[in-house]
Design a protein around this motif. Structure first.
Motif, PDB file in Angstrom:
ATOM      1  N   VAL A 245      -4.253  -0.806  -3.077  1.00  0.00           N
ATOM      2  CA  VAL A 245      -5.513  -0.336  -3.650  1.00  0.00           C
ATOM      3  C   VAL A 245      -5.709   1.130  -3.298  1.00  0.00           C
ATOM      4  O   VAL A 245      -5.235   1.599  -2.267  1.00  0.00           O
ATOM      5  N   TYR A 246      -6.423   1.851  -4.168  1.00  0.00           N
ATOM      6  CA  TYR A 246      -6.596   3.274  -3.899  1.00  0.00           C
ATOM      7  C   TYR A 246      -7.894   3.836  -4.451  1.00  0.00           C
ATOM      8  O   TYR A 246      -8.086   5.048  -4.470  1.00  0.00           O
TER       9      TYR A 246
ATOM     10  N   THR B 138      -3.894  -9.294  -2.188  1.00  0.00           N
ATOM     11  CA  THR B 138      -4.505  -8.715  -3.376  1.00  0.00           C
ATOM     12  C   THR B 138      -4.693  -9.751  -4.468  1.00  0.00           C
ATOM     13  O   THR B 138      -4.157 -10.852  -4.427  1.00  0.00           O
TER      14      THR B 138
ATOM     15  N   TYR C 172      -5.790   3.832   4.680  1.00  0.00           N
ATOM     16  CA  TYR C 172      -5.240   3.869   3.332  1.00  0.00           C
ATOM     17  C   TYR C 172      -4.509   5.182   3.040  1.00  0.00           C
ATOM     18  O   TYR C 172      -4.014   5.352   1.947  1.00  0.00           O
TER      19      TYR C 172
ATOM     20  N   SER D 194     -11.745  -1.030  -6.034  1.00  0.00           N
ATOM     21  CA  SER D 194     -10.687  -2.020  -5.793  1.00  0.00           C
ATOM     22  C   SER D 194     -10.881  -2.783  -4.493  1.00  0.00           C
ATOM     23  O   SER D 194     -10.175  -3.750  -4.239  1.00  0.00           O
ATOM     24  N   THR D 195     -11.806  -2.324  -3.673  1.00  0.00           N
ATOM     25  CA  THR D 195     -12.026  -2.984  -2.388  1.00  0.00           C
ATOM     26  C   THR D 195     -13.381  -3.675  -2.309  1.00  0.00           C
ATOM     27  O   THR D 195     -13.760  -4.170  -1.253  1.00  0.00           O
TER      28      THR D 195
ATOM     29  N   GLU E  71      -5.726  -2.894 -12.613  1.00  0.00           N
ATOM     30  CA  GLU E  71      -5.784  -2.453 -11.226  1.00  0.00           C
ATOM     31  C   GLU E  71      -5.569  -3.629 -10.287  1.00  0.00           C
ATOM     32  O   GLU E  71      -5.687  -4.789 -10.663  1.00  0.00           O
ATOM     33  N   SER E  72      -5.259  -3.307  -9.025  1.00  0.00           N
ATOM     34  CA  SER E  72      -5.161  -4.306  -7.971  1.00  0.00           C
ATOM     35  C   SER E  72      -6.460  -4.313  -7.181  1.00  0.00           C
ATOM     36  O   SER E  72      -7.089  -3.271  -6.989  1.00  0.00           O
ATOM     37  N   TYR E  73      -6.856  -5.485  -6.719  1.00  0.00           N
ATOM     38  CA  TYR E  73      -8.081  -5.634  -5.945  1.00  0.00           C
ATOM     39  C   TYR E  73      -7.791  -6.392  -4.666  1.00  0.00           C
ATOM     40  O   TYR E  73      -6.936  -7.286  -4.637  1.00  0.00           O
TER      41      TYR E  73
ATOM     42  N   ALA F   6      -2.294  -7.750  -9.046  1.00  0.00           N
ATOM     43  CA  ALA F   6      -1.499  -6.576  -8.666  1.00  0.00           C
ATOM     44  C   ALA F   6      -0.299  -6.481  -9.609  1.00  0.00           C
ATOM     45  O   ALA F   6       0.813  -6.832  -9.244  1.00  0.00           O
TER      46      ALA F   6
ATOM     47  N   GLN G  50       0.849  -1.192   0.000  1.00  0.00           N
ATOM     48  CA  GLN G  50       0.000   0.000   0.000  1.00  0.00           C
ATOM     49  C   GLN G  50       0.888   1.246   0.000  1.00  0.00           C
ATOM     50  O   GLN G  50       1.479   1.603   0.997  1.00  0.00           O
TER      51      GLN G  50
END
Length: 257
Positions: free
Chosen positions: A180-181, A171, A253, A185-186, A210-212, A174, A134
């Motif tokens: 995630v941002y 994740t 975050y 993504s969440t 994107e990363s999740y 990634a 992160q």
């Protein structure tokens, strides 16, 4: 006088079988829960090991965290946190030493057990596809990498409330090893849609890089996090989900706050 031998009747046998079935039905969920808790604990232990190694790396490099750099995987040796050999050596993570060195390829045993169990034999395991660092916003990384236009912080010195700031996350997808941002993504719903797909060589969501968050625990409803003070915790989807992308709530975050 010879004692008479009494045989079980069919009804008695059925009663015994029914009792055994009832006991099994009561015990199996408890055993399954115990197995899941063991896998969750093992995963938390692995994340804590990685987090401790990252903090040791910070101490060795004047407070800077491992760099994060985008690009072809074979160009990221030492330039991406999950392919940084100094970090991996501190964490005792075995990686590929082929020439050219593909240090982003980890041994499967360093994955979460819930991910490891569905990886097909012979598939190569890319560390950053399963864990994210992160780093947004605030960019906890060294100068001269992909994020060179951003402001840099030294996490061991400048992260406020380190016990409440997310560090290494479980994740899915990634590609640059990041966290995630954005709220999407969440989302638990995205994870449930793609949870059965393990990505080893690329993205599982077509056209999406994107990363999740990967809710691999608690019946695919919870996710493991580590924090900048070194501790690790399992969070429910409600606690892990970003509910305000502008304010970055929950504030774990947001590094600079």
């Amino acid at each position: 006088m010879k004692a008479m031998r009494k045989n079980f009747t069919l009804i008695e046998l059925l009663v015994v079988i029914a009792i055994i079935a009832i006991l099994a039905g009561m015990l199996l969920p408890a055993l399954n829960n115990a197995r899941e808790m063991a896998r969750q604990t093992q995963c938390l232990g692995q994340m804590k090991t990685m987090t401790t190694a990252a903090l040791i790396y910070c101490d060795n490099y004047d407070g800077w965290l491992m760099p994060i750099k985008e690009g072809a995987l074979n160009s990221r040796v030492d330039a991406m946190w999950s392919a940084n050999r100094s970090f991996l050596d501190i964490a005792h993570i075995n990686y590929s030493v082929d020439e050219p060195t593909y240090s982003h390829l980890w041994h499967v045993k360093y994955l979460c057990p819930n991910a490891e169990k569905i990886v097909q034999p012979g598939e190569r395991i890319v560390g950053p596809f399963y864990y994210g660092l992160q780093n947004f916003p605030g960019e906890v990384t060294q100068k001269g990498d992909f994020w060179s236009k951003q402001n840099y912080i030294k996490p061991s010195r400048e992260v406020k409330s380190p016990s409440a700031k997310a560090f290494i996350l479980e994740t899915m997808q990634a590609p640059d090893g990041c966290g995630v941002y954005i709220p999407e993504s969440t989302f638990l719903e995205i994870w449930l849609q793609y949870a059965s797909t393990i990505n080893t060589d690329g993205c599982v969501i077509d056209g999406d890089y994107e990363s999740y968050l990967a809710y691999r625990h608690g019946g695919l409803r919870t996710v493991n996090f580590s924090f900048y003070d070194g501790h690790a915790a399992n969070l429910k989807a409600g606690a892990a989900r970003i509910i305000n992308g502008t304010q970055y709530n929950p504030r774990m975050y947001w590094y600079a706050q």
